[in-house]
Write a protein that holds these residues in place. Sequence first.
Motif, PDB file in Angstrom:
ATOM      1  N   TRP A  84      -5.272  40.093  16.181  1.00 28.61           N
ATOM      2  CA  TRP A  84      -5.388  40.427  17.607  1.00 28.61           C
ATOM      3  C   TRP A  84      -5.156  39.200  18.481  1.00 28.61           C
ATOM      4  CZ3 TRP A  84      -9.340  38.622  20.932  1.00 28.61           C
ATOM      5  CH2 TRP A  84      -9.341  39.185  22.207  1.00 28.61           C
ATOM      6  N   LEU A  85      -5.670  38.051  18.059  1.00 25.39           N
ATOM      7  CA  LEU A  85      -5.506  36.828  18.842  1.00 25.39           C
ATOM      8  C   LEU A  85      -4.038  36.432  18.990  1.00 25.39           C
ATOM      9  CD1 LEU A  85      -8.416  34.457  17.733  1.00 25.39           C
ATOM     10  CD2 LEU A  85      -7.936  35.248  20.054  1.00 25.39           C
ATOM     11  N   LYS A  86      -3.219  36.758  17.994  1.00 27.41           N
ATOM     12  CA  LYS A  86      -1.801  36.409  18.071  1.00 27.41           C
ATOM     13  C   LYS A  86      -1.108  37.129  19.216  1.00 27.41           C
ATOM     14  CE  LYS A  86      -1.409  35.568  13.080  1.00 27.41           C
ATOM     15  NZ  LYS A  86      -0.790  36.015  11.809  1.00 27.41           N
ATOM     16  N   GLY A  87      -1.661  38.251  19.643  1.00 26.73           N
ATOM     17  CA  GLY A  87      -1.070  39.004  20.741  1.00 26.73           C
ATOM     18  C   GLY A  87      -1.581  38.601  22.105  1.00 26.73           C
ATOM     19  N   GLN A  88      -2.437  37.578  22.174  1.00 29.50           N
ATOM     20  CA  GLN A  88      -3.001  37.132  23.452  1.00 29.50           C
ATOM     21  C   GLN A  88      -2.252  35.928  24.009  1.00 29.50           C
ATOM     22  OE1 GLN A  88      -5.540  39.186  24.677  1.00 29.50           O
ATOM     23  NE2 GLN A  88      -4.828  40.277  22.852  1.00 29.50           N
ATOM     24  N   ARG A  89      -0.935  35.916  23.811  1.00 26.86           N
ATOM     25  CA  ARG A  89      -0.137  34.765  24.250  1.00 26.86           C
ATOM     26  C   ARG A  89      -0.121  34.612  25.768  1.00 26.86           C
ATOM     27  NH1 ARG A  89       2.528  37.410  20.279  1.00 26.86           N
ATOM     28  NH2 ARG A  89       3.678  38.645  21.829  1.00 26.86           N
ATOM     29  N   ALA A 144     -19.993  37.891  25.005  1.00 28.11           N
ATOM     30  CA  ALA A 144     -19.802  38.424  23.655  1.00 28.11           C
ATOM     31  C   ALA A 144     -19.503  39.919  23.708  1.00 28.11           C
ATOM     32  CB  ALA A 144     -21.036  38.153  22.806  1.00 28.11           C
ATOM     33  N   PHE A 145     -20.209  40.637  24.568  1.00 27.99           N
ATOM     34  CA  PHE A 145     -19.981  42.087  24.669  1.00 27.99           C
ATOM     35  C   PHE A 145     -18.584  42.382  25.212  1.00 27.99           C
ATOM     36  CE2 PHE A 145     -20.046  45.990  27.215  1.00 27.99           C
ATOM     37  CZ  PHE A 145     -20.391  46.913  26.239  1.00 27.99           C
ATOM     38  N   ILE A 146     -18.131  41.614  26.208  1.00 25.99           N
ATOM     39  CA  ILE A 146     -16.802  41.830  26.781  1.00 25.99           C
ATOM     40  C   ILE A 146     -15.726  41.605  25.735  1.00 25.99           C
ATOM     41  CG2 ILE A 146     -15.125  40.897  28.429  1.00 25.99           C
ATOM     42  CD1 ILE A 146     -17.459  40.411  30.349  1.00 25.99           C
ATOM     43  N   ARG A 147     -15.852  40.534  24.928  1.00 32.08           N
ATOM     44  CA  ARG A 147     -14.865  40.269  23.884  1.00 32.08           C
ATOM     45  C   ARG A 147     -14.884  41.377  22.826  1.00 32.08           C
ATOM     46  NH1 ARG A 147     -13.674  37.553  27.409  1.00 32.08           N
ATOM     47  NH2 ARG A 147     -13.399  35.296  27.509  1.00 32.08           N
ATOM     48  N   LEU A 148     -16.078  41.809  22.424  1.00 35.09           N
ATOM     49  CA  LEU A 148     -16.178  42.884  21.433  1.00 35.09           C
ATOM     50  C   LEU A 148     -15.593  44.180  21.994  1.00 35.09           C
ATOM     51  CD1 LEU A 148     -17.193  43.867  18.688  1.00 35.09           C
ATOM     52  CD2 LEU A 148     -19.409  44.355  19.761  1.00 35.09           C
ATOM     53  N   LYS A 149     -15.861  44.448  23.250  1.00 36.24           N
ATOM     54  CA  LYS A 149     -15.325  45.648  23.896  1.00 36.24           C
ATOM     55  C   LYS A 149     -13.799  45.625  23.914  1.00 36.24           C
ATOM     56  CE  LYS A 149     -15.424  48.148  28.310  1.00 36.24           C
ATOM     57  NZ  LYS A 149     -16.011  48.151  29.692  1.00 36.24           N
ATOM     58  N   THR A 150     -13.218  44.470  24.212  1.00 33.35           N
ATOM     59  CA  THR A 150     -11.758  44.343  24.241  1.00 33.35           C
ATOM     60  C   THR A 150     -11.152  44.598  22.871  1.00 33.35           C
ATOM     61  OG1 THR A 150     -11.949  42.706  26.025  1.00 33.35           O
ATOM     62  CG2 THR A 150      -9.859  42.808  24.845  1.00 33.35           C
ATOM     63  N   ILE A 151     -11.771  44.056  21.846  1.00 34.32           N
ATOM     64  CA  ILE A 151     -11.243  44.207  20.478  1.00 34.32           C
ATOM     65  C   ILE A 151     -11.367  45.650  20.003  1.00 34.32           C
ATOM     66  CG2 ILE A 151     -11.585  43.515  18.078  1.00 34.32           C
ATOM     67  CD1 ILE A 151     -12.536  40.786  19.205  1.00 34.32           C
ATOM     68  N   LEU A 152     -12.535  46.266  20.225  1.00 36.21           N
ATOM     69  CA  LEU A 152     -12.735  47.645  19.775  1.00 36.21           C
ATOM     70  C   LEU A 152     -11.887  48.630  20.579  1.00 36.21           C
ATOM     71  CD1 LEU A 152     -16.579  47.759  19.071  1.00 36.21           C
ATOM     72  CD2 LEU A 152     -14.696  47.366  17.483  1.00 36.21           C
ATOM     73  N   SER A 153     -11.647  48.332  21.848  1.00 37.34           N
ATOM     74  CA  SER A 153     -10.769  49.189  22.657  1.00 37.34           C
ATOM     75  C   SER A 153      -9.341  49.128  22.131  1.00 37.34           C
ATOM     76  CB  SER A 153     -10.809  48.758  24.128  1.00 37.34           C
ATOM     77  OG  SER A 153     -12.102  48.941  24.681  1.00 37.34           O
TER      78      SER A 153
END
Length: 355
Positions: A84-89, A144-153
């Motif tokens: 997922w991080l690879k797509g956050q360019r 932490a919740f915002i990052r988790l929310k972004t990944i799970l979304s």
Amino acid sequence: MGSFFKECEHPSSRWSKCPHEYRIRYRNASGWQTEESGFTTQELAKSRLAEVYHARKNSPMSVHKAERIKKYGSMQFSAYTTEWLKGQRHQSPTTLRNTESTLKNHLLPAFASRRMGTFDHKVVEAFISEMERNGVGPAAQTNAFIRLKTILSDAHRLGIYEDSPLKGVQAPQYDPARAVIPSVPQLQSIRTAGDDAFRLVAELMSGCGLLNGEALAVNININIIVADDVYRITEQVNQTTKTYAPLKHRKAGDYRDVPLAARVRHSIETYSDTYGTGAVVLRERAVAGVPAHRDRPADMVRDQLDAAPVVGQRHTAADLVRRAAVVTRIADQCEAGGGLSGFRLCLVIGGSALW
């Protein structure tokens, strides 16, 4: 899979003997609800529903979705976030650094080996409760919740979950304390505290409304000070990469002009005469990572005010505008600022100029 029914007045227990036709209702491959009629027996209606179900299940779209669920649903959280991080360019270096820090300190210790397909609202709620028990600060909980929310979304969009695992979850509540804006006496004390580098930063931020990184990138080249009373901001020091970067939320080459008080210009020129010409030495100290960067100005201001949290000095300039009783436009002299040429804003409160 779908349902079958009749639209007559007879109860369902009488349908087998009722002469009316059966109707069926199902969702097609595009997800739209569809109805068909003309089935004389219940067996024909069920047979049609089964046919639609198998056709949808074996469609290319369903096959691809099943492949995605099989691939990503069984993937561990640590492997998924790496991909997922690879797509956050498109994210800035600072945002990426903060994201990686949140993953390292909060999300990976909790979910590194968990399979992506096993997340639900209970798992997310348990994670929030665990952070509260461990004394994690409200701001860190929110991040932490915002990052988790972004990944799970992102995983939800892939089709891993039928319902979002965040549905019904109460996000952590973060209510930051009221920021402190220095008063005029405090501002005068700040402007005389610390070393020459800090005093120059304080002048630029409170006098021109510059950000930390913008103040640390101060330059007195002829193209930067475009007039005796106008300063052109063209770049900033990026705290993450320690390099010069475009202004925040702007493209390379963009700039903004701000009023330049005589007092601030004198501070820039004095610093340059003392430590170097052209690009002032403060720029090189900031890029080299010498402790004149970002947090140091805020820490010194906090020491002077004995209060926390303290906003950036640039807010002082905005606050002076908000509280100004008289805003005048002058061409020659300003009581506190000294001689001026051209026009600039002079803020006057209680009969004395603040710039």
